[in-house]
Design an enzyme around this catalytic site. Structure first.
Site, PDB file in Angstrom:
ATOM      1  N   LYS A 113      33.583 122.316   9.379  1.00 36.28           N
ATOM      2  CA  LYS A 113      34.244 121.495  10.430  1.00 36.28           C
ATOM      3  C   LYS A 113      34.178 122.189  11.974  1.00 36.28           C
ATOM      4  CE  LYS A 113      37.973 119.100   8.356  1.00 36.28           C
ATOM      5  NZ  LYS A 113      39.515 118.777   8.341  1.00 36.28           N
ATOM      6  N   CYS A 159      60.893 130.067  20.854  1.00 35.51           N
ATOM      7  CA  CYS A 159      59.968 130.068  19.878  1.00 35.51           C
ATOM      8  C   CYS A 159      60.175 128.815  18.807  1.00 35.51           C
ATOM      9  CB  CYS A 159      59.777 131.507  19.246  1.00 35.51           C
ATOM     10  SG  CYS A 159      60.631 131.881  17.864  1.00 35.51           S
ATOM     11  N   ASP A 209      39.349 127.548  11.514  1.00 36.39           N
ATOM     12  CA  ASP A 209      38.936 126.588  10.402  1.00 36.39           C
ATOM     13  C   ASP A 209      38.110 126.710   9.376  1.00 36.39           C
ATOM     14  OD1 ASP A 209      39.484 124.184   8.771  1.00 36.39           O
ATOM     15  OD2 ASP A 209      40.127 122.960  10.492  1.00 36.39           O
ATOM     16  N   CYS A 253      50.196 115.668   5.500  1.00 38.11           N
ATOM     17  CA  CYS A 253      49.451 114.556   5.798  1.00 38.11           C
ATOM     18  C   CYS A 253      48.820 113.879   4.843  1.00 38.11           C
ATOM     19  CB  CYS A 253      48.253 114.936   7.074  1.00 38.11           C
ATOM     20  SG  CYS A 253      47.722 113.793   7.857  1.00 38.11           S
TER      21      CYS A 253
END
Ligand code: ZN
Length: 476
Positions: free
Chosen positions: A298, A383, A274, A400
């Protein structure tokens, strides 16, 4: 058939049978057959030269065979033989430890290390049993051996060696403790028990191979005790977890719960991918990040929390935004890839690169009150592209940040992902291959959808030669 009555002192060699049926045309043949059927009796009845021992009298239909033609006496169907060894007295004779040991040395079949190796090669079905303490075992043992501390022999042997016809070569350090253990095994009905004379010390001196096992330290045993109690995990499973390498992509709502539980479970190496920093809006659900961590990395925030929980976990930090090249490079170094990302570009990169390397991907996604978990594993099942050949247009799949998510939901989904990871690492249960588990928090319901590999899939048809879906079809 001839019936041979076995006197009490010898019944420990016949699995406690008081009579044995044999065939043969002379007394000698009948006794030889008896000794073949119950090898422990060989040394009891015959001396090194194959002669009947002097202290054993044999009767045929209640007549001493010496009244007939001795061992050459003819026998026929229905005859009864009786063995009568000399017994010192009616009472149990108290033996000193040395006498008891010396008696066992006479009675128990023994092999020296040099002879044991060829014997083991001839008896592939034989089981080697190490009866030393756990500490001795962990310092090195004979390959193929199973360990059972002598103190637990009587209570656990049946689960370790269920078949009493299995020949057992038992050993300890010098061959003394194992001699007593061998007697116990005979009394429990094991038909062929051999003591390794000179024990593992002689074995080592003879230059024979020793295996030093991986083992849990006492601290690890205490930490993972609840895993050790589960047969499907146990010590071997825990050792597997400790050697496992799991890559988490995304250090947010899904990555936090997955990382902390995998660390608690003892997954040895966690990779964190990340490049983002903690934002105040993350704190509603990304539970490892604290107010103090706002503005900092993070993955470093997760690292410090994981260290507090389980300092033995190796954490590899990968502060980058995943692209094709970095994915191919990173994925090769991990066993399982956990997709905790939040955008379609990353998800397709993860899918395609993991498929090319044959690595399983544990996928999780959340949207407001709904979450979804699945395992994509090209070669073993469909997959991600088999299920979603292309990303939806942006207006149908808002990120999100715009769509919002109930704060607790990523916890539920991230833990389901961690559960799938452990199942894959330990090769237990039925992973979510070809299945997707959908959670509806408002309705409090789980629903399973099943899907097949797409025969035209742009990804797995190119990376999986002769792709088969039998594995997952069977599971469905
Ligand atoms: Zn596919």
């Amino acid at each position: 058939m001839i019936t041979i009555h076995i006197p009490t002192p010898l019944r420990r060699f016949t699995a406690n049978h008081n009579q044995v049926q044999v065939s043969g045309s002379t007394v000698n043949q009948a006794l030889q057959t008896l000794a073949e059927q119950h090898p422990g009796l060989q040394r009891q009845i015959f001396d090194e030269n194959g002669q009947l021992r002097h202290f054993i009298n044999v009767f045929i239909n209640a007549d001493d065979i010496r009244l007939h033609e001795g061992q050459a006496t003819a026998v026929s169907d229905g005859d009864e033989l009786e063995l009568l060894p000399a017994i010192a007295g009616g009472n149990l004779q108290a033996l000193t430890s040395a006498e008891w040991r010396s008696q066992l040395e006479d009675e128990i079949e023994q092999l020296r290390a040099s002879a044991a190796m060829p014997w083991l090669q001839d008896h592939q079905d034989a089981q080697i049993l190490d009866v030393r303490t756990r500490e001795e075992w962990t310092s090195g043992h004979i390959p193929r051996a199973v360990h059972l501390d002598k103190g637990y022999l009587e209570v656990q042997i049946e689960s370790r060696i269920p078949d009493r016809n299995t020949p057992v070569l038992v050993y300890c350090a010098s061959g003394v403790r194992s001699l007593f253990a061998a007697r116990t095994l005979q009394m429990l009905g094991y038909r062929r028990v051999i003591n390794l004379a000179g024990g593992i010390v002689q074995w080592k001196n003879a230059g024979l191979p020793i295996e030093t096992p991986d083992f849990l330290s006492s601290e690890q045993r205490a930490r993972y005790l609840r895993h050790l109690a589960i047969p499907e995990v146990g010590e071997n499973g825990q050792l597997t977890l400790l050697k496992s390498r799991v890559l988490l992509i995304g250090a947010g709502g899904l990555g936090c719960p997955a990382a902390i539980y995998l660390a608690a479970a003892g997954v040895g190496t966690l990779g964190l991918v990340d490049d983002d920093v903690v934002d105040r809006t993350n704190l509603q659900r990304q539970i490892l990040h604290t107010e103090d961590a706002v503005g900092s990395s993070k993955i470093e925030s997760i690292q410090s929390r994981v260290r507090q929980l389980n300092s033995s976990v190796n954490i590899n930090l990968h502060p980058l935004r995943l692209d094709k090249a970095s994915a191919a490079d990173l994925f090769a170094r991990y066993d399982v890839i956990v997709d905790c990302s939040d955008n379609f570009d990353t998800r397709y990169i993860i899918n395609d690169e993991a498929a090319a390397l044959g690595k399983p991907v544990v996928h999780g996604s959340v949207y407001r009150f709904d979450g979804q978990v699945s395992v994509f594993w090209a070669g073993k099942g469909p997959c991600y592209r088999c299920l979603y050949p292309a990303a939806p247009p942006p207006e149908l799949a808002p990120p999100c940040a715009e769509a919002g998510v109930l704060g607790v939901l990523p916890g539920t989904i991230g833990l389901l992902q961690a559960t799938e990871v452990l199942k894959l690492l330990l090769d237990m249960g039925r992973p979510l291959i070809g299945r997707s588990l959908c959670f509806d928090a408002l309705n409090a319901s789980f629903r399973e959808i099943r899907y097949a590999a797409d025969p035209h899939c742009a990804c797995c048809t190119t990376v999986v030669p002769g792709r088969t879906t039998e594995v997952y079809d069977e599971a469905v």
